[in-house]
Design an enzyme around this catalytic site. Structure first.
Site, PDB file in Angstrom:
ATOM      1  N   THR A 223       0.829  -1.203   0.000  1.00 55.83           N
ATOM      2  CA  THR A 223       0.000   0.000   0.000  1.00 55.83           C
ATOM      3  C   THR A 223       0.863   1.252   0.000  1.00 55.83           C
ATOM      4  O   THR A 223       0.443   2.307  -0.487  1.00 55.83           O
ATOM      5  CB  THR A 223      -0.939  -0.005   1.219  1.00 55.83           C
ATOM      6  OG1 THR A 223      -1.704  -1.214   1.207  1.00 55.83           O
ATOM      7  CG2 THR A 223      -1.887   1.177   1.210  1.00 55.83           C
TER       8      THR A 223
ATOM      9  N   TYR B 184       7.385 -11.185   4.420  1.00 57.23           N
ATOM     10  CA  TYR B 184       6.182 -10.804   3.674  1.00 57.23           C
ATOM     11  C   TYR B 184       6.113 -11.668   2.418  1.00 57.23           C
ATOM     12  O   TYR B 184       6.977 -11.590   1.548  1.00 57.23           O
ATOM     13  CB  TYR B 184       6.249  -9.319   3.318  1.00 57.23           C
ATOM     14  CG  TYR B 184       5.033  -8.763   2.592  1.00 57.23           C
ATOM     15  CD1 TYR B 184       3.833  -9.460   2.510  1.00 57.23           C
ATOM     16  CD2 TYR B 184       5.084  -7.506   2.008  1.00 57.23           C
ATOM     17  CE1 TYR B 184       2.735  -8.936   1.864  1.00 57.23           C
ATOM     18  CE2 TYR B 184       3.986  -6.963   1.353  1.00 57.23           C
ATOM     19  CZ  TYR B 184       2.816  -7.685   1.281  1.00 57.23           C
ATOM     20  OH  TYR B 184       1.730  -7.153   0.626  1.00 57.23           O
TER      21      TYR B 184
ATOM     22  N   LYS C 221       3.836 -12.216   7.334  1.00 57.18           N
ATOM     23  CA  LYS C 221       2.612 -11.626   6.793  1.00 57.18           C
ATOM     24  C   LYS C 221       2.349 -12.328   5.480  1.00 57.18           C
ATOM     25  O   LYS C 221       3.115 -12.194   4.528  1.00 57.18           O
ATOM     26  CB  LYS C 221       2.755 -10.118   6.576  1.00 57.18           C
ATOM     27  CG  LYS C 221       1.566  -9.501   5.838  1.00 57.18           C
ATOM     28  CD  LYS C 221       1.805  -8.043   5.493  1.00 57.18           C
ATOM     29  CE  LYS C 221       0.689  -7.515   4.593  1.00 57.18           C
ATOM     30  NZ  LYS C 221       0.860  -6.089   4.247  1.00 57.18           N
TER      31      LYS C 221
END
Length: 293
Positions: free
Chosen positions: A47, A135, A163
């Site tokens: 993001t 991630y 994540k």
């Protein structure tokens, strides 16, 4: 190891037309999110448009977030590189700035064999004393983290979190089982957070939490309390925003929503598209709908 848990909004990167970081708006956003009760902050995730930022912009964003957070919540800063040497440099820079953890991303143009993937993340974890969050996002990444790779990496003393944005919640349970408590799992926006909490997750790092921080924290607290009926009622109300996040470009969706909420965070960096008029209307309707009883 630092006990990371709860809601970690993936921050947008406010950039002006001249390429300057919009420091005032970023500071406002940090204060707003901390005031809403979030448990940590994650700059420079997907993001945060990390792939579109210059080295100087990345550094400035982390500096501003760390400075404005002032230790009130941990800052887990994203690093991403195509070479191991650059990833190590970024990890050391993040530590020098004062971040509390590293969100480690592997960028790859050519596919990387599993051994290379493991060596990349091991080098990042060896570079500093900071805890590392792996991630994994197979939708975007050329070389993903396999279950055997995650099991190997979970034995590193500073790699204790992942994540996962695979959309496969069953994979999260496999990770938990394979790593036998060494790897704690954060949901991404692709997963239903309440379901991830139910199977043993510790929270979520996600873009939508940037625009619904109070609601995200309330959902997390309901899950922690074991009030699953309330949690699922809340989850159903909030899921529309996750659907929109998946439908529209990540940064465009969250920046458009923040603009609707009064934050002048700028537009996505080209060649990414801005949020369409249809998208802005849909996001505004979803946000406004949360006010309904």
């Amino acid at each position: 190891m630092h006990d990371f848990h709860g809601v970690f909004p993936s921050l947008v990167s406010p950039i002006g037309p001249d390429g300057a970081v919009l420091k005032g708006e970023l500071r406002r956003l940090v204060d707003h999110l901390i005031g809403a009760g979030v448990h940590g902050l994650t700059p420079l995730g997907s993001t945060g448009e990390f792939a579109y930022l210059t080295t100087a912009q990345r550094r400035r964003i982390i500096e501003v977030v760390v400075d404005q957070a002032r230790g009130r919540v941990p800052v887990v800063a994203g690093i991403a590189a195509t070479t191991t040497a650059e990833a190590v440099r970024q990890a050391q820079e993040v530590a020098a700035i004062g971040a509390d953890g590293v969100l480690a991303i592997l960028e790859a143009y050519f596919p990387i064999p599993e051994r290379g993937v493991v060596e990349y993340f091991t080098a990042v974890a060896d570079a500093t004393e900071l805890p590392v969050v792996l991630y994994t996002n197979p939708q975007f990444q050329r070389s993903d983290l396999s279950l055997p790779a995650l099991e190997t990496l979970s034995r590193h003393p500073r790699i204790g979190y992942v994540k996962d944005a695979s959309t496969n919640t069953g994979r999260l349970l496999s990770i938990l089982n394979r790593t036998e408590g060494r790897m704690r799992v954060f949901a991404a926006s692709a997963h239903i957070p309440a379901a991830v909490m139910l199977i043993g997750g510790v929270g979520w790092m996600a873009g939508p939490a940037c625009i619904i921080p109070r609601e995200s924290v309330a959902l997390y607290e309901a899950c922690r309390a074991g009030d699953w009926a309330r949690a699922m009622e809340m989850q159903r109300r909030l899921w529309r925003l996750n659907e929109l996040f998946a439908q529209y470009a990540l940064a465009a969706c969250i920046k458009g929503a923040l603009q609707h909420q009064g934050f002048a965070v700028g537009e996505p960096l080209p060649p990414q598209p801005t949020l369409s008029a249809e998208g802005r209307a849909a996001v505004a309707a979803a946000l406004d709908g949360l006010r309904d009883p």
